[in-house]
Motif scaffolding. Structure first.
Motif, PDB file in Angstrom:
ATOM      1  N   ARG A 133      -3.689  -6.621 -11.298  1.00 16.94           N
ATOM      2  CA  ARG A 133      -3.355  -6.319  -9.914  1.00 16.94           C
ATOM      3  C   ARG A 133      -4.569  -5.953  -9.066  1.00 16.94           C
ATOM      4  O   ARG A 133      -4.632  -6.279  -7.875  1.00 16.94           O
ATOM      5  N   LYS A 134      -5.544  -5.264  -9.657  1.00 16.30           N
ATOM      6  CA  LYS A 134      -6.674  -4.756  -8.877  1.00 16.30           C
ATOM      7  C   LYS A 134      -7.975  -5.516  -9.124  1.00 16.30           C
ATOM      8  O   LYS A 134      -8.970  -5.313  -8.400  1.00 16.30           O
ATOM      9  N   GLU A 166       5.239  -0.658  -8.521  1.00 12.92           N
ATOM     10  CA  GLU A 166       4.391  -0.315  -7.376  1.00 12.92           C
ATOM     11  C   GLU A 166       4.161   1.193  -7.307  1.00 12.92           C
ATOM     12  O   GLU A 166       3.040   1.659  -7.083  1.00 12.92           O
ATOM     13  N   SER A 186      -3.657  -2.394  -0.395  1.00 10.37           N
ATOM     14  CA  SER A 186      -4.144  -3.310  -1.417  1.00 10.37           C
ATOM     15  C   SER A 186      -5.242  -4.179  -0.814  1.00 10.37           C
ATOM     16  O   SER A 186      -5.438  -4.207   0.409  1.00 10.37           O
ATOM     17  N   THR A 187      -5.954  -4.914  -1.655  1.00  9.82           N
ATOM     18  CA  THR A 187      -7.100  -5.689  -1.180  1.00  9.82           C
ATOM     19  C   THR A 187      -6.697  -6.756  -0.174  1.00  9.82           C
ATOM     20  O   THR A 187      -7.472  -7.112   0.712  1.00  9.82           O
ATOM     21  N   GLY A 233       0.824  -1.197   0.000  1.00  8.94           N
ATOM     22  CA  GLY A 233       0.000   0.000   0.000  1.00  8.94           C
ATOM     23  C   GLY A 233       0.856   1.244   0.000  1.00  8.94           C
ATOM     24  O   GLY A 233       2.028   1.230  -0.367  1.00  8.94           O
TER      25      GLY A 233
END
Length: 288
Positions: A265-266, A227, A82-83, A52
């Motif tokens: 990634r998301k 990142e 991040s999740t 994050g």
């Protein structure tokens, strides 16, 4: 206690007072309670997993598992995860001059090491998780736990003496925060950053630079650049009206590569991410 009565104030730690415990889960996009809004409180964060970004005023730090982040009272901060991310946090006040000197000398971020992470996680959780307010001992456990954690982190920087080569490397790195190579990438994320360029700039072989990044951040320079660019793209999607093409160009990627990587990634496209965040902001405004 052998006929001796103690008041609540006598039970609390005289040098440190824990004032809040937090557990942040995946997808977090929060203003984190800090000293700016809560008196003279420090904030300590420990990243357990995921990745994050932590913004301390105008400075950004990439949040990595196994790292701690210390926010002094005079600064505000915002955490985005991040999740799969998980971060523990504790707010505390210092009431001992010697202990404050120790804490003030600590870097704002640093690697804990796997063994220390386990110990710190144990002590933080032993201090009292959110919802433990019915336990009258929770505040006292928190005081003891936070002091143990701080002393553990402070000791990490002194138990091992660096080798001559490491001293020479750190001297070469001086003048740009805890890790100037990472600072360089953050400051030049939109450009074409290559290992050869960094090798010439910092005077090290590319393979050594890769080892340094893996040792300090747990990822290669290219992964770190990725990142940083993704975090910047998320910021632009949330705070600007720039198109996806404009955003991808501004961070140094083609639109197709950016869209494909963002989805991988998301789990959603950049446009879907922006729409979700816009709905979230509108929904939160309705509650005012």
């Amino acid at each position: 206690m052998n006929g001796i009565e103690l008041t609540h104030n006598e039970l609390r730690d005289a040098g440190l007072r824990a004032t809040g415990f937090y557990s942040f889960g995946g997808g977090c996009q929060n203003e984190v309670p800090s000293g700016r809004k809560n008196g003279e409180a420090y904030l300590l964060l420990l990243a357990l997993k995921g990745r994050g970004e932590l913004r301390i005023d105008t400075e950004s730090f990439v949040v990595l598992s196994g790292y701690y982040y210390l926010v002094p009272p005079e600064h505000g901060c915002k955490l985005a995860l991040s999740t799969e991310g998980r971060v523990l946090g504790v707010r505390f006040e210092l009431r001992d001059g010697g202990l404050e000197l120790i804490v003030r000398a600590m870097p704002w971020m640093g690697a804990c090491g796997s063994a220390a992470v386990s110990d710190i996680e144990y002590w933080l959780q032993a201090g009292g998780l959110p919802g433990d307010t019915d336990d009258p001992l929770a505040p006292y456990r928190m005081d003891a736990a936070v002091k143990t954690v701080l002393l553990t982190l402070a000791r990490l920087g002194t138990v091992r003496k660096p080798t001559t080569h490491e001293i020479r490397s750190e001297q070469a790195f001086s003048g740009g925060g805890p890790f100037p190579m990472a600072d360089y990438i953050r400051n030049h994320y939109a450009a074409k950053v290559t290992l050869d360029d960094m090798a010439k700039r910092f005077g090290f072989h590319p393979h050594y630079i890769i080892r340094m990044f893996n040792r300090r951040l747990g990822m290669s320079p290219i992964q770190y650049l990725q990142e940083v660019r993704l975090l910047k793209a998320m910021e632009l999607l949330e705070s600007t009206t720039m198109t996806v093409t404009e955003i991808s160009e501004s961070i140094g990627w083609t639109t197709s590569y950016f869209s494909r990587l963002f989805h991988e990634r998301k789990g959603e496209s950049p446009s879907q991410y922006r729409k979700k965040k816009t709905k979230s902001v509108v929904s939160s405004m309705k509650h005012f």
